[in-house]
Design a protein around this motif. Structure first.
Motif, PDB file in Angstrom:
ATOM      1  N   LEU A   1     -42.844   7.693  10.081  1.00 50.17           N
ATOM      2  CA  LEU A   1     -43.532   9.007   9.944  1.00 50.17           C
ATOM      3  C   LEU A   1     -42.923  10.028  10.865  1.00 50.17           C
ATOM      4  N   TRP A   2     -42.519  10.022  11.816  1.00 47.73           N
ATOM      5  CA  TRP A   2     -41.817  10.970  12.662  1.00 47.73           C
ATOM      6  C   TRP A   2     -40.412  10.990  12.100  1.00 47.73           C
ATOM      7  N   LEU A   3     -39.750  10.129  11.801  1.00 45.93           N
ATOM      8  CA  LEU A   3     -38.454  10.260  11.299  1.00 45.93           C
ATOM      9  C   LEU A   3     -38.524  11.325   9.863  1.00 45.93           C
ATOM     10  N   ASP A   4     -39.710  11.199   9.191  1.00 46.98           N
ATOM     11  CA  ASP A   4     -39.890  12.018   7.947  1.00 46.98           C
ATOM     12  C   ASP A   4     -39.946  13.552   8.404  1.00 46.98           C
ATOM     13  N   THR A   5     -40.688  13.782   9.394  1.00 45.66           N
ATOM     14  CA  THR A   5     -40.624  15.186   9.913  1.00 45.66           C
ATOM     15  C   THR A   5     -39.180  15.730  10.527  1.00 45.66           C
ATOM     16  N   LEU A   6     -38.518  14.798  11.129  1.00 52.14           N
ATOM     17  CA  LEU A   6     -36.884  15.123  11.472  1.00 52.14           C
ATOM     18  C   LEU A   6     -36.183  15.287  10.597  1.00 52.14           C
ATOM     19  N   ILE A   7     -36.287  14.612   9.223  1.00 53.39           N
ATOM     20  CA  ILE A   7     -35.502  14.913   8.282  1.00 53.39           C
ATOM     21  C   ILE A   7     -35.881  16.332   7.595  1.00 53.39           C
ATOM     22  N   ASP A   8     -37.094  16.842   7.710  1.00 48.25           N
ATOM     23  CA  ASP A   8     -37.524  18.045   7.163  1.00 48.25           C
ATOM     24  C   ASP A   8     -36.767  19.007   7.913  1.00 48.25           C
ATOM     25  N   GLY A   9     -36.732  18.727   9.361  1.00 50.47           N
ATOM     26  CA  GLY A   9     -35.922  19.459  10.099  1.00 50.47           C
ATOM     27  C   GLY A   9     -34.527  19.757   9.875  1.00 50.47           C
ATOM     28  N   ALA A  10     -33.962  18.523   9.536  1.00 55.80           N
ATOM     29  CA  ALA A  10     -32.346  18.557   9.186  1.00 55.80           C
ATOM     30  C   ALA A  10     -32.368  19.248   8.004  1.00 55.80           C
ATOM     31  N   ILE A  11     -33.450  19.233   6.931  1.00 56.01           N
ATOM     32  CA  ILE A  11     -33.179  19.811   5.808  1.00 56.01           C
ATOM     33  C   ILE A  11     -33.339  21.509   5.906  1.00 56.01           C
ATOM     34  N   HIS A  12     -33.984  21.977   6.797  1.00 58.47           N
ATOM     35  CA  HIS A  12     -34.203  23.304   6.890  1.00 58.47           C
ATOM     36  C   HIS A  12     -32.669  23.961   7.553  1.00 58.47           C
ATOM     37  N   ARG A  13     -32.127  23.160   8.494  1.00 57.34           N
ATOM     38  CA  ARG A  13     -31.068  23.277   9.342  1.00 57.34           C
ATOM     39  C   ARG A  13     -29.766  23.605   8.079  1.00 57.34           C
ATOM     40  N   GLU A  14     -29.822  22.600   7.220  1.00 52.12           N
ATOM     41  CA  GLU A  14     -29.025  22.916   6.248  1.00 52.12           C
ATOM     42  C   GLU A  14     -29.092  24.049   5.026  1.00 52.12           C
ATOM     43  N   TRP A  15     -30.383  24.448   4.847  1.00 53.08           N
ATOM     44  CA  TRP A  15     -30.655  25.654   4.265  1.00 53.08           C
ATOM     45  C   TRP A  15     -30.436  26.790   5.176  1.00 53.08           C
ATOM     46  N   ILE A  16     -30.562  26.926   6.469  1.00 52.02           N
ATOM     47  CA  ILE A  16     -30.169  28.265   7.121  1.00 52.02           C
ATOM     48  C   ILE A  16     -28.675  28.205   6.877  1.00 52.02           C
ATOM     49  N   VAL A  17     -27.786  27.123   7.120  1.00 48.85           N
ATOM     50  CA  VAL A  17     -26.279  26.976   6.944  1.00 48.85           C
ATOM     51  C   VAL A  17     -26.002  27.891   5.574  1.00 48.85           C
ATOM     52  N   ALA A  18     -26.673  27.240   4.767  1.00 46.27           N
ATOM     53  CA  ALA A  18     -26.382  27.480   3.260  1.00 46.27           C
ATOM     54  C   ALA A  18     -26.733  29.048   3.008  1.00 46.27           C
ATOM     55  N   MET A  19     -27.809  29.537   3.374  1.00 46.72           N
ATOM     56  CA  MET A  19     -28.330  30.844   3.336  1.00 46.72           C
ATOM     57  C   MET A  19     -27.227  31.720   4.306  1.00 46.72           C
ATOM     58  N   GLY A  20     -26.943  31.405   5.245  1.00 43.41           N
ATOM     59  CA  GLY A  20     -25.871  32.581   6.123  1.00 43.41           C
ATOM     60  C   GLY A  20     -24.497  32.221   5.982  1.00 43.41           C
ATOM     61  N   ARG A  21     -23.914  31.043   5.443  1.00 43.70           N
ATOM     62  CA  ARG A  21     -22.623  30.951   5.493  1.00 43.70           C
ATOM     63  C   ARG A  21     -21.950  30.594   3.938  1.00 43.70           C
ATOM     64  N   ARG A  22     -22.883  30.044   3.190  1.00 47.70           N
ATOM     65  CA  ARG A  22     -22.176  29.456   1.924  1.00 47.70           C
ATOM     66  C   ARG A  22     -22.169  30.549   0.924  1.00 47.70           C
ATOM     67  N   SER A  23     -21.173  30.708  -0.015  1.00 50.81           N
ATOM     68  CA  SER A  23     -21.410  31.414  -1.174  1.00 50.81           C
ATOM     69  C   SER A  23     -22.550  31.156  -1.773  1.00 50.81           C
ATOM     70  N   LYS A  24     -23.063  32.103  -2.740  1.00 48.38           N
ATOM     71  CA  LYS A  24     -24.243  31.713  -3.373  1.00 48.38           C
ATOM     72  C   LYS A  24     -24.000  30.532  -4.354  1.00 48.38           C
ATOM     73  N   VAL A  25     -22.676  30.502  -5.147  1.00 51.83           N
ATOM     74  CA  VAL A  25     -22.413  29.374  -5.978  1.00 51.83           C
ATOM     75  C   VAL A  25     -22.588  28.121  -5.275  1.00 51.83           C
TER      76      VAL A  25
END
Length: 239
Positions: free
Chosen positions: A124-148
């Motif tokens: 269950l702890w891992l489940d919350t850690l993966i949530d955090g990892a997903i948030h990090r990917e979303w931050i990178v995508a929002m800030g550095r990836r092209s929209k496509v």
């Protein structure tokens, strides 16, 4: 009823029959929500955590001017607010993007699991850690990836997560969101969102009709997205 949860947690490590029984005893109080309803309200102090059984939900924040940003999408098998067990007060809301069915995990029973079942607690702890990892990917995508690339990455992520819980059909998956809601994921205007969707369609990697996304070229979609699923911790190993 809890098959999606067992599949989700079992993707990372094996669940014993006793652990599955503990999870079954944990859950009670099934509820349904219509699209647009808050499943968990910002500022609330829930005494339970909510497991999504069916549907699509999103965590979100709203600015003073009414602007809304989705910070994650939740699929069946996800606890949408497991961290509320320890954080107590919700600093964001969770909204149903489609008709949703959920079931509740009382925090007093969650506390008992942390005291009695260390391996299940770690999962269950891992489940919350993966949530955090997903948030990090979303931050990178929002800030550095092209929209496509950002949209391609979102489709790759959703396909992999939905495939784990057996909610895909071949290379297709259900995505019951409007372009306006998708714009709240990517932080775009609806007009710009329409252009991004058209560009991804025109690249020949996806088709999207009647709320169904079909991946036509998985390898090329991954290349456009620069998608590496490591952050989802999909390997099954002792935890």
């Amino acid at each position: 009823m809890l098959e999606s949860l067992f599949l989700n947690l079992g993707q990372h490590d094996s669940l014993s029959d006793e652990e599955q029984s503990l999870l079954g005893d944990l859950m009670a109080g099934e509820r349904s929500f219509t699209a647009g309803q808050d499943i968990v309200a910002s500022g609330s102090r829930p005494v339970y955590s909510t497991l999504l059984l069916d549907g699509l939900a999103a965590r979100y924040k709203v600015l003073a001017d009414g602007g809304r940003q989705f910070t994650s999408l939740q699929v069946p098998g996800d606890f949408v607010d497991l961290y509320a067990f320890l954080l107590k007060t919700m600093d964001h809301g969770v909204i149903a993007l489609s008709p949703c069915r959920v079931i509740l995990a009382d925090h007093s029973k969650l506390r008992s699991i942390t005291e009695r079942a260390p391996h299940l607690t770690r999962l269950l702890w891992l489940d919350t850690l993966i949530d955090g990892a997903i948030h990090r990917e979303w931050i990178v995508a929002m800030g550095r990836r092209s929209k496509v690339s950002h949209l391609a990455h979102l489709f790759c992520e959703l396909f992999v997560r939905l495939e784990v819980v057996k909610r895909t059909n071949g290379m297709s998956f259900h995505l019951p969101v409007s372009q306006a809601e998708l714009a709240d994921v990517l932080g775009l205007s609806v007009v710009h969102m329409n252009r991004v969707i058209s560009a991804l369609r025109n690249s020949g990697v996806i088709a999207w009709a009647n709320h169904t996304v079909t991946i036509l070229d998985w390898r090329k979609l991954q290349q456009i997205a620069e998608f590496d699923p490591t952050y989802l911790s999909m390997t099954r190993e002792p935890r």
